[in-house]
Scaffold this active site. Structure first.
Site, PDB file in Angstrom:
ATOM      1  N   ASP A   1      -4.255   4.579  -4.308  1.00 39.16           N
ATOM      2  CA  ASP A   1      -4.503   6.432  -3.208  1.00 39.16           C
ATOM      3  C   ASP A   1      -3.652   7.085  -3.972  1.00 39.16           C
ATOM      4  OD1 ASP A   1      -5.518   8.312  -1.316  1.00 39.16           O
ATOM      5  OD2 ASP A   1      -4.193   8.440  -0.017  1.00 39.16           O
TER       6      ASP A   1
ATOM      7  N   GLU B   1      -9.091   5.387  -5.227  1.00 43.16           N
ATOM      8  CA  GLU B   1      -9.948   6.655  -5.013  1.00 43.16           C
ATOM      9  C   GLU B   1     -10.645   7.630  -5.809  1.00 43.16           C
ATOM     10  OE1 GLU B   1      -9.633   7.052  -0.785  1.00 43.16           O
ATOM     11  OE2 GLU B   1     -10.602   9.234  -0.728  1.00 43.16           O
TER      12      GLU B   1
ATOM     13  N   ASP C   1      -1.122   7.150   3.775  1.00 38.22           N
ATOM     14  CA  ASP C   1      -1.149   6.672   2.088  1.00 38.22           C
ATOM     15  C   ASP C   1      -1.961   5.211   2.031  1.00 38.22           C
ATOM     16  OD1 ASP C   1      -0.409   9.663   1.295  1.00 38.22           O
ATOM     17  OD2 ASP C   1       0.373   9.051   2.572  1.00 38.22           O
TER      18      ASP C   1
END
Lengths: 184, 184
Positions: A10, A71, A144
């Site tokens: 992330d 992502e 996260d």
């Protein structure tokens, strides 16, 4: 079926979440590790990017994942934030490519869909599903890292679908047809 | 005064401009090289970032600059563009840091101010000044390479000011004062 080890990422500059899982026999998922790479806001930007790059390179060497799942980001409050996150993301993708592993990108909607079966799930629902799917006693922290585990799970699930589709296509090429849930 | 070699970078994913100059005795400027690193739009993103990283690393090895000067970007048509450019920019900054050279950032206004003496100069004015300052027979092409040369010139000019300020501060610490254009 071979065990596949996946490193989920992330991206972020001040805090980049990572999560490592394994997909084993019967599509079972196993938690390996998770955490954050943090960089100091008052450090020079090139140094912060170096820290992210070196730490991710270390993680690849230590845990030997075969895939990095990252992502894909489209939206942001403003373009300055987008530039900042983009810089960290570019360095993360480079670290995976330099480590010689496959780098896959998933949109937030693909992650939600793959983890919860619902493209508009909220953050809390995703974290609950991550905890349940990886059989953890509590939700992984910080957020996260939980998000990074979710991207890794998304790859595990989507990758499996991709394999089924490939097998299906192969069957079709040899005259088999997928009908009502099985090949005929 | 030592000769300083500067690598200017105008970040972009499809096309990243670079320009190498030298600042010599009497603040004279000399053009060394300029060009673009191009990546194919249909290539996977991690590969495109690798190409930028490796090519910039090669340029640092080949030309041995002591400084990389990179344009700092704040604005963009939309956040998607910002993410895209940010990714290329992050990899460029990393390449400089990994090559062990100083990495400096300049805003577009700082570049305009340093090159033309006017913070709102247009693209054409900057390109003319780059051509004149580097004594080139025609404007360097493509525009991305010209912009990269402009950032390098900005560092040459600003860096000189920075040195004067540092010298001034040192003088002040030892009891000297800068007055009417010289130390007293």
């Amino acid at each position: 079926m071979e065990v596949m080890r996946i490193l989920g990422v992330d991206p972020g500059l001040a805090r980049l979440g990572f999560g490592i899982i394994e997909r084993g026999p019967g599509d079972s998922l196993r938690h390996v590790a998770h955490g954050c790479i943090e960089t100091e806001a008052d450090a020079p930007l090139p140094e912060r990017l170096q820290r992210i790059f070196h730490r991710l390179t270390e993680l690849c060497r230590e845990h030997q994942p075969s895939v990095m799942a990252v992502e894909e980001l489209f939206f942001s409050r403003n373009t300055t934030t987008a530039f900042t996150v983009g810089q960290a993301r570019g360095v993360a993708l480079l670290a995976g490519a330099e480590a010689g592993i496959a780098v896959m990108e998933y949109t937030p909607m693909q992650v939600k869909q793959a983890v919860t079966g619902y493209g508009r799930a909220d953050k809390r629902q995703i974290q609950d599903m991550v905890r349940i799917l990886l059989r953890l006693s509590s939700a992984p922290k910080p957020d996260d890292a939980a998000d990074a585990l979710a991207v890794a799970i998304a790859h595990a699930h989507t990758g499996r679908l991709g394999e089924l589709e490939a097998r299906l296509a192969a069957k079709n090429r040899t005259g088999w047809v997928w009908e009502r849930g099985r090949f005929r």
